[in-house]
Motif scaffolding. Structure first.
Motif, PDB file in Angstrom:
ATOM      1  N   ASP A 176       0.804  -1.221   0.000  1.00  0.00           N
ATOM      2  CA  ASP A 176       0.000   0.000   0.000  1.00  0.00           C
ATOM      3  C   ASP A 176       0.837   1.272   0.000  1.00  0.00           C
ATOM      4  OD1 ASP A 176      -2.360  -1.441   0.037  1.00  0.00           O
ATOM      5  OD2 ASP A 176      -2.295  -1.653   2.220  1.00  0.00           O
ATOM      6  N   LEU A 177       2.166   1.116   0.027  1.00  0.00           N
ATOM      7  CA  LEU A 177       3.024   2.306  -0.041  1.00  0.00           C
ATOM      8  C   LEU A 177       2.890   2.896  -1.441  1.00  0.00           C
ATOM      9  CD1 LEU A 177       5.309   3.859   1.622  1.00  0.00           C
ATOM     10  CD2 LEU A 177       6.920   2.519   0.238  1.00  0.00           C
ATOM     11  N   PRO A 178       2.528   4.176  -1.543  1.00  0.00           N
ATOM     12  CA  PRO A 178       2.350   4.730  -2.894  1.00  0.00           C
ATOM     13  C   PRO A 178       3.675   4.779  -3.661  1.00  0.00           C
ATOM     14  CG  PRO A 178       2.120   6.442  -1.222  1.00  0.00           C
ATOM     15  CD  PRO A 178       2.194   5.143  -0.490  1.00  0.00           C
ATOM     16  N   ALA A 179       3.594   4.630  -4.957  1.00  0.00           N
ATOM     17  CA  ALA A 179       4.792   4.683  -5.802  1.00  0.00           C
ATOM     18  C   ALA A 179       5.484   6.028  -5.611  1.00  0.00           C
ATOM     19  CB  ALA A 179       4.412   4.496  -7.262  1.00  0.00           C
ATOM     20  N   GLY A 180       6.810   5.987  -5.521  1.00  0.00           N
ATOM     21  CA  GLY A 180       7.572   7.224  -5.406  1.00  0.00           C
ATOM     22  C   GLY A 180       7.699   7.753  -3.997  1.00  0.00           C
ATOM     23  N   CYS A 181       7.101   7.065  -3.059  1.00  0.00           N
ATOM     24  CA  CYS A 181       7.256   7.441  -1.650  1.00  0.00           C
ATOM     25  C   CYS A 181       8.205   6.448  -0.992  1.00  0.00           C
ATOM     26  CB  CYS A 181       5.910   7.426  -0.929  1.00  0.00           C
ATOM     27  SG  CYS A 181       6.021   7.834   0.834  1.00  0.00           S
ATOM     28  N   ILE A 182       9.189   6.954  -0.294  1.00  0.00           N
ATOM     29  CA  ILE A 182      10.166   6.080   0.352  1.00  0.00           C
ATOM     30  C   ILE A 182       9.803   5.879   1.817  1.00  0.00           C
ATOM     31  CG2 ILE A 182      12.582   5.902   1.090  1.00  0.00           C
ATOM     32  CD1 ILE A 182      13.361   7.299  -1.487  1.00  0.00           C
ATOM     33  N   LEU A 183       9.792   4.608   2.218  1.00  0.00           N
ATOM     34  CA  LEU A 183       9.604   4.290   3.631  1.00  0.00           C
ATOM     35  C   LEU A 183      10.941   4.422   4.352  1.00  0.00           C
ATOM     36  CD1 LEU A 183       8.198   3.164   6.159  1.00  0.00           C
ATOM     37  CD2 LEU A 183       8.640   0.851   5.264  1.00  0.00           C
ATOM     38  N   VAL A 184      10.994   5.330   5.322  1.00  0.00           N
ATOM     39  CA  VAL A 184      12.168   5.466   6.188  1.00  0.00           C
ATOM     40  C   VAL A 184      11.909   4.574   7.387  1.00  0.00           C
ATOM     41  CG1 VAL A 184      13.639   7.068   7.440  1.00  0.00           C
ATOM     42  CG2 VAL A 184      12.340   7.866   5.432  1.00  0.00           C
ATOM     43  N   LEU A 185      12.522   3.417   7.361  1.00  0.00           N
ATOM     44  CA  LEU A 185      12.270   2.410   8.390  1.00  0.00           C
ATOM     45  C   LEU A 185      13.360   2.516   9.446  1.00  0.00           C
ATOM     46  CD1 LEU A 185      10.586  -0.001   9.347  1.00  0.00           C
ATOM     47  CD2 LEU A 185      12.063  -1.472   7.946  1.00  0.00           C
ATOM     48  N   ASP A 186      13.013   3.097  10.571  1.00  0.00           N
ATOM     49  CA  ASP A 186      13.974   3.301  11.654  1.00  0.00           C
ATOM     50  C   ASP A 186      14.023   2.037  12.505  1.00  0.00           C
ATOM     51  OD1 ASP A 186      15.396   4.035  13.925  1.00  0.00           O
ATOM     52  OD2 ASP A 186      14.528   6.048  14.011  1.00  0.00           O
TER      53      ASP A 186
ATOM     54  N   MET B 119      17.669   2.092 -13.286  1.00  0.00           N
ATOM     55  CA  MET B 119      17.885   3.058 -12.200  1.00  0.00           C
ATOM     56  C   MET B 119      16.548   3.678 -11.808  1.00  0.00           C
ATOM     57  SD  MET B 119      20.644   6.123 -12.099  1.00  0.00           S
ATOM     58  CE  MET B 119      20.844   7.174 -10.675  1.00  0.00           C
ATOM     59  N   THR B 120      16.250   3.599 -10.530  1.00  0.00           N
ATOM     60  CA  THR B 120      14.999   4.153 -10.042  1.00  0.00           C
ATOM     61  C   THR B 120      15.032   5.672 -10.122  1.00  0.00           C
ATOM     62  OG1 THR B 120      14.876   2.322  -8.495  1.00  0.00           O
ATOM     63  CG2 THR B 120      13.424   4.187  -8.092  1.00  0.00           C
ATOM     64  N   ASP B 121      13.887   6.237 -10.439  1.00  0.00           N
ATOM     65  CA  ASP B 121      13.806   7.681 -10.540  1.00  0.00           C
ATOM     66  C   ASP B 121      13.370   8.256  -9.193  1.00  0.00           C
ATOM     67  OD1 ASP B 121      14.067  10.043 -11.839  1.00  0.00           O
ATOM     68  OD2 ASP B 121      12.060  10.000 -12.711  1.00  0.00           O
ATOM     69  N   PHE B 122      14.333   8.411  -8.292  1.00  0.00           N
ATOM     70  CA  PHE B 122      14.018   8.928  -6.965  1.00  0.00           C
ATOM     71  C   PHE B 122      13.601  10.391  -7.062  1.00  0.00           C
ATOM     72  CE2 PHE B 122      16.943   5.405  -5.850  1.00  0.00           C
ATOM     73  CZ  PHE B 122      16.083   4.695  -5.038  1.00  0.00           C
ATOM     74  N   ARG B 123      12.719  10.782  -6.155  1.00  0.00           N
ATOM     75  CA  ARG B 123      12.189  12.157  -6.186  1.00  0.00           C
ATOM     76  C   ARG B 123      13.055  13.108  -5.356  1.00  0.00           C
ATOM     77  NH1 ARG B 123       6.376  11.206  -4.011  1.00  0.00           N
ATOM     78  NH2 ARG B 123       6.016  13.405  -4.478  1.00  0.00           N
ATOM     79  N   LEU B 124      14.339  13.130  -5.686  1.00  0.00           N
ATOM     80  CA  LEU B 124      15.242  14.078  -5.042  1.00  0.00           C
ATOM     81  C   LEU B 124      14.779  15.503  -5.322  1.00  0.00           C
ATOM     82  CD1 LEU B 124      18.706  12.558  -6.107  1.00  0.00           C
ATOM     83  CD2 LEU B 124      17.519  12.211  -3.935  1.00  0.00           C
TER      84      LEU B 124
END
Lengths: 367, 367
Positions: free
Chosen positions: A181-191, B1-6
């Motif tokens: 369910d994580l939207p495409a292009g959103c990065i999960l910062v897993l602490d 290469m992933t297109d990260f949203r920098l």
């Protein structure tokens, strides 16, 4: 007051601090704490081998800017490539770099209401807009986090597993399922700052090259090196490589690099610490129950204790502990702030806690 | 290469490094250096008291985020208020915070062409536009720097005194006079990383509350703690206070704080190091002259040696030294890159330099 030409963003920021340090509290109290149980440090200390390695370091030399040996050792330990790993000045430093890479004014980021304030500090510091979702049953709520990320177009979503400040956790399988369910292009910062204290199966099985997730880990917790400032992130090589755009290349303390390397190599010591942590969690729970308070289950090196009323009551107990020489902290946000948070300590530390908690509770009840 | 949203800025930055570390060179060479004379570290090491203080530190504790004791000791040492001082993760870290506070995309900054690359790295990293003025007679040129700052409306102008990489300096009086030409609203970033190696009178007499100047100093040089990462800045309290908006509050290594405090207290040891530095500078000059090269005068813990031809020739000598196990560096920019830069070393270090330099020069001449 001089009118310095700060950037508009910098001018808008407060000169704030995410946490007050225990040293500042000691200066206010005019005496040292008897037990230091507030910052989730490892009161069991680091491996003696780490201490030896640090003492043997030629500290007149700058650290290796590539942290080559430590990256290699971590890669071997985690069964990933060194290109999956970046070393930094604690998770705090790495979170700062990550936010800097992704967040500019107006970009949206999602976290839980009451989760790690230093992440929020970084997001604010780069002009990001933070959206928060509530905890659910004292757990972070992946579904709600990812739904909010989708709704807001977030670039980053923060989730700690196990959680700080509540100590709760999700199984790795739960998180892997939630990732759908994580939207495409959103990065999960897993602490995963506390992952060494959790049971097997708590760390999700995610491919190191998966571009959806960056994991943050540290030598500050179970490895006992909070004062050394060594954290690391594990992620896709392209993402890891981006840290080299902005990081302080010569920022790593050379002795800390050597200490972390030696600590990592001493897994036997880490196993002992894990045992101490489990025993201390049980003891803290027991002390809580003896005082009519309710310990929450924990997969970390601390225990959140539900004081059974509101935040003011918990704060009164916390203040009573601090006044009696026991450094503890508590969640910032309701309803989690009905709890206080006690870090695992040695038997001597917890004897002190056991001795003073009854009076702290009694005084709070008198209120 | 992933297109990260920098961010657009982050995406535009290279994954670069201001310097390659000697460890990376050793890995390439497949052997350790015999003498480490390239990074202006203090080969004489830190005070034994600093080592004792670091070893005695409870490194399982986070450092004091306020660096209270160290700030207090520095304030007493410098006869300023603690509110004039911010401690950070080396001058590199502090330069990063300063640039972040002042520079956003399109803001102008001035430095000398060939001056400290890490400052330039930070300016680029925050989207600043860097204007450079040439050195004059191997010295940084305050008049030209301040005129360029006026012309470009710069927010910051960088000047190192004594200078790195050339080792040259201006008297404090010269800088104080030059300040009259600093345009209003532009801050002089005065990098005094090497000031402990300079003669009395090299540090300009500037009131600590003067809003025009921020001074940067470090324990990495004469104090011998490069690997510990402790720098500090001295400036007007309002300016210092702004660092709290963006800094990594828990970024300081606790042992490093203790080591710096002990090193500062041992001024007798520092005086000994100063003596070693002067002797080493003389010896390096002598070795240079014996090889037909021209040492530049230096107020630092290194000597720039004019190799008498162009950058390619100096580079050939440098390569010859590195191949023979002597780590050295050289200026990046013409005409300063006709020089190589040799850090002060122990007698044993300089014996090695003396032994291999003739062959390095001979090979370069054969070219």
């Amino acid at each position: 007051m001089t009118d310095f030409r700060l950037t508009a963003l910098a001018a808008s920021l407060p000169s704030t601090v995410p946490f007050v340090g225990p040293e500042a509290q000691e200066r206010q109290l005019g005496k040292p704490f008897l037990a230091r149980l507030g910052a989730n440090e490892s009161n069991f200390g680091p491996s003696p081998r780490a201490l030896e390695a640090m003492a043997a370091t030629d500290v007149w030399n700058y650290g290796d800017p590539e942290s080559f040996e430590l990256r290699g050792a971590l890669a071997a330990h985690l069964n990933v490539s060194p290109t999956n790993i970046i070393i930094g000045e604690g998770i705090d430093g790495l979170l700062g770099y990550l936010v800097r890479l992704f967040v500019e004014t107006g970009d949206t980021v999602v976290t839980s209401d009451g989760a790690y304030p230093t992440f929020n500090y970084h997001v604010a510091g780069y002009g990001g807009v933070l959206h928060k979702v509530p905890y659910a049953n004292d757990q972070e709520n992946p579904s709600a986090l990812f739904a909010k990320a989708r709704e807001t177009g977030a670039k980053l979503v923060y989730l700690a597993n196990p959680d700080n400040p509540m100590g709760t956790w999700h199984s790795g399988e739960t998180l892997v399922r939630a990732l759908d369910d994580l939207p495409a292009g959103c990065i999960l910062v897993l602490d995963e700052a506390y992952i060494e204290c959790a049971s097997d199966g708590t760390a999700p099985d995610i491919a190191p090259d998966d571009p959806r997730v960056i994991r943050m880990r540290t030598f500050s917790g179970a490895y006992g090196l909070a004062g050394a400032r060594v954290g690391y992130a594990v992620g896709a090589p392209d993402l890891i490589d981006a840290f080299h755009k902005v990081r302080n290349h010569f920022g790593m303390n050379r002795a800390a690099q050597a200490g972390a390397l030696a600590a990592l190599a001493d897994q036997e010591y880490l196993e002992q610490v894990r045992g101490h942590v489990v025993a201390a969690r049980d003891r803290i729970a027991e002390i809580a129950l003896e005082n009519g308070l309710t310990p929450l289950p924990s997969a970390t090196n601390f225990v959140a204790i539900d004081c059974g009323r509101d935040g003011a009551f918990a704060k009164a107990i916390l203040d009573g502990l601090i006044a009696r020489g026991v450094f503890v902290r508590m969640p910032f946000v309701a309803p989690q702030n009905r709890c206080i948070r006690i870090s695992c300590g040695t038997e001597a530390d917890l004897d002190i806690l056991a001795a003073v908690l009854p009076d702290a509770v009694r005084d709070a009840q008198k209120g």
